[in-house]
Design a protein around this motif. Structure first.
Motif, PDB file in Angstrom:
ATOM      1  N   GLY A  83       0.793  -1.223   0.000  1.00  0.00           N
ATOM      2  CA  GLY A  83       0.000   0.000   0.000  1.00  0.00           C
ATOM      3  C   GLY A  83       0.823   1.270   0.000  1.00  0.00           C
ATOM      4  N   SER A  84       2.129   1.179   0.273  1.00  0.00           N
ATOM      5  CA  SER A  84       2.986   2.371   0.247  1.00  0.00           C
ATOM      6  C   SER A  84       2.998   2.981  -1.149  1.00  0.00           C
ATOM      7  CB  SER A  84       4.421   2.019   0.648  1.00  0.00           C
ATOM      8  OG  SER A  84       4.493   1.623   1.991  1.00  0.00           O
ATOM      9  N   GLU A  85       2.944   4.321  -1.200  1.00  0.00           N
ATOM     10  CA  GLU A  85       2.940   5.021  -2.480  1.00  0.00           C
ATOM     11  C   GLU A  85       4.036   6.084  -2.495  1.00  0.00           C
ATOM     12  OE1 GLU A  85      -0.831   6.427  -3.893  1.00  0.00           O
ATOM     13  OE2 GLU A  85      -1.933   4.803  -2.907  1.00  0.00           O
ATOM     14  N   ARG A  86       4.554   6.338  -3.670  1.00  0.00           N
ATOM     15  CA  ARG A  86       5.558   7.380  -3.821  1.00  0.00           C
ATOM     16  C   ARG A  86       5.424   8.036  -5.188  1.00  0.00           C
ATOM     17  NH1 ARG A  86      11.017   3.605  -4.722  1.00  0.00           N
ATOM     18  NH2 ARG A  86      10.481   2.870  -6.828  1.00  0.00           N
ATOM     19  N   GLU A  87       6.012   9.218  -5.280  1.00  0.00           N
ATOM     20  CA  GLU A  87       6.201   9.861  -6.581  1.00  0.00           C
ATOM     21  C   GLU A  87       7.696   9.956  -6.830  1.00  0.00           C
ATOM     22  OE1 GLU A  87       5.745  14.325  -8.284  1.00  0.00           O
ATOM     23  OE2 GLU A  87       3.844  13.364  -7.694  1.00  0.00           O
ATOM     24  N   ILE A  88       8.131   9.555  -8.014  1.00  0.00           N
ATOM     25  CA  ILE A  88       9.547   9.668  -8.347  1.00  0.00           C
ATOM     26  C   ILE A  88       9.708  10.449  -9.640  1.00  0.00           C
ATOM     27  CG2 ILE A  88      10.095   7.481  -7.203  1.00  0.00           C
ATOM     28  CD1 ILE A  88      10.514   6.273  -9.986  1.00  0.00           C
ATOM     29  N   GLN A  89      10.844  11.145  -9.741  1.00  0.00           N
ATOM     30  CA  GLN A  89      11.169  11.899 -10.947  1.00  0.00           C
ATOM     31  C   GLN A  89      12.480  11.351 -11.499  1.00  0.00           C
ATOM     32  OE1 GLN A  89      10.849  16.135 -10.635  1.00  0.00           O
ATOM     33  NE2 GLN A  89       9.088  16.045  -9.255  1.00  0.00           N
ATOM     34  N   LYS A 100       3.951   7.778 -10.471  1.00  0.00           N
ATOM     35  CA  LYS A 100       3.356   7.498  -9.171  1.00  0.00           C
ATOM     36  C   LYS A 100       3.244   5.979  -9.060  1.00  0.00           C
ATOM     37  CE  LYS A 100       0.928  11.865  -8.581  1.00  0.00           C
ATOM     38  NZ  LYS A 100      -0.371  12.551  -8.359  1.00  0.00           N
ATOM     39  N   GLU A 101       3.765   5.447  -7.942  1.00  0.00           N
ATOM     40  CA  GLU A 101       3.923   4.006  -7.809  1.00  0.00           C
ATOM     41  C   GLU A 101       3.360   3.530  -6.473  1.00  0.00           C
ATOM     42  OE1 GLU A 101       8.086   4.167 -10.409  1.00  0.00           O
ATOM     43  OE2 GLU A 101       8.165   3.902  -8.228  1.00  0.00           O
ATOM     44  N   ARG A 102       2.828   2.311  -6.485  1.00  0.00           N
ATOM     45  CA  ARG A 102       2.204   1.743  -5.285  1.00  0.00           C
ATOM     46  C   ARG A 102       2.638   0.291  -5.121  1.00  0.00           C
ATOM     47  NH1 ARG A 102      -2.684   1.818  -7.051  1.00  0.00           N
ATOM     48  NH2 ARG A 102      -3.237   3.879  -6.256  1.00  0.00           N
ATOM     49  N   ILE A 103       3.080  -0.085  -3.917  1.00  0.00           N
ATOM     50  CA  ILE A 103       3.459  -1.472  -3.648  1.00  0.00           C
ATOM     51  C   ILE A 103       2.207  -2.329  -3.505  1.00  0.00           C
ATOM     52  CG2 ILE A 103       4.548  -3.042  -1.996  1.00  0.00           C
ATOM     53  CD1 ILE A 103       6.622  -0.941  -1.454  1.00  0.00           C
ATOM     54  N   ILE A 104       2.151  -3.413  -4.282  1.00  0.00           N
ATOM     55  CA  ILE A 104       0.965  -4.273  -4.279  1.00  0.00           C
ATOM     56  C   ILE A 104       1.246  -5.663  -3.688  1.00  0.00           C
ATOM     57  CG2 ILE A 104      -0.210  -3.084  -6.156  1.00  0.00           C
ATOM     58  CD1 ILE A 104       0.887  -5.182  -8.090  1.00  0.00           C
ATOM     59  N   HIS A 105       2.507  -6.070  -3.647  1.00  0.00           N
ATOM     60  CA  HIS A 105       2.882  -7.346  -3.026  1.00  0.00           C
ATOM     61  C   HIS A 105       4.202  -7.161  -2.287  1.00  0.00           C
ATOM     62  CE1 HIS A 105      -0.191  -9.387  -5.356  1.00  0.00           C
ATOM     63  NE2 HIS A 105       0.340  -8.961  -6.484  1.00  0.00           N
ATOM     64  N   LEU A 106       4.363  -7.849  -1.173  1.00  0.00           N
ATOM     65  CA  LEU A 106       5.630  -7.806  -0.434  1.00  0.00           C
ATOM     66  C   LEU A 106       5.763  -9.044   0.431  1.00  0.00           C
ATOM     67  CD1 LEU A 106       7.308  -4.809   1.336  1.00  0.00           C
ATOM     68  CD2 LEU A 106       6.961  -6.929   2.606  1.00  0.00           C
ATOM     69  N   ILE A 107       6.909  -9.696   0.335  1.00  0.00           N
ATOM     70  CA  ILE A 107       7.296 -10.747   1.277  1.00  0.00           C
ATOM     71  C   ILE A 107       8.567 -10.265   1.956  1.00  0.00           C
ATOM     72  CG2 ILE A 107       8.063 -13.134   1.573  1.00  0.00           C
ATOM     73  CD1 ILE A 107       6.348 -13.920  -0.765  1.00  0.00           C
TER      74      ILE A 107
END
Length: 214
Positions: A83-89, A100-107
């Motif tokens: 669920g973490s989101e960020r904006e990168i340039q 704009k990116e969002r984490i959808i899976h994590l182990i």
């Protein structure tokens, strides 16, 4: 009675590899057929330290050479979590690519996958990127990245797929250098010269590798 035909194990292995490759080339994500590439590098550090640095998600630009700026958005923490989101340039000539990116899976300690859900100045329709780590048979830490992508049109796909793959490899080199040396934001041209040319010279053939299915 029909005579049984023996299959050479090498041919069987080749058939399996071809089948896996064909299936991978046709992977479907949310109804979209996606192409992919995978890159990996050896990192001379422990898996625990590699993972610690890899999870610096929101503020990755503080040390990463290929990103001009990054920050967490929508109330996300800096550290990677589902669920973490960020904006990168990302620098790209006159205009930065803004994702704009969002984490959808994590182990934890293994990998995370993020989706690019909004992009400016780059004709990507859909993209998911996984960063993870594992050990090879020598016990070395492998940092890898696998990217599934689809451009907005066929022309963009032909022109930009190599650029996208190179940018991903540059990203791994930036991670590798910081993870091994602790030096922040070293110019990517310096890193290419340091690592890629050493591989071409045969100094370390297994350090960098790339797979692309188009």
């Amino acid at each position: 009675m029909k005579k049984l035909v023996k299959i050479n194990p090498r041919w069987l292995l080749l058939l399996v590899i071809m089948a896996v490759t064909q299936m991978s080339a046709q992977d479907i994500i949310d109804g979209e057929k996606m192409k992919f590439f995978e890159n990996k590098v050896i990192v001379n550090n422990s898996p625990e330290e590699v993972w610690r640095i890899l999870t610096a998600f929101g503020n990755v630009s503080s040390f990463h050479a290929t990103i001009d700026d990054s920050f967490a958005i929508n109330g996300s923490a800096e550290e990677a979590a589902v669920g973490s989101e960020r904006e990168i340039q990302i620098p790209d000539g006159v205009n930065n690519i803004i994702n704009k990116e969002r984490i959808i899976h994590l182990i934890d300690g293994v990998y995370y996958t993020y989706e690019v859900y909004e992009s400016e100045n780059f004709p990507i329709k859909k993209m998911q990127v996984t960063f993870g780590l594992r050990r090879n048979f020598k016990g070395q830490t492998i940092l890898y990245s696998k990217t599934y992508y689809k451009f907005n049109n066929a022309i963009a796909s032909r022109l930009l797929k190599k650029k996208l793959n190179r940018a991903n490899m540059d990203s791994l080199l930036a991670y590798k250098y910081f993870m091994e040396n602790g030096e922040k934001n070293t110019e990517i041209k310096v890193l290419r010269k340091r690592y890629v040319e050493s591989v071409k010279a045969g100094e370390d053939d297994d350090m960098i590798s790339s797979i692309s299915v188009n």
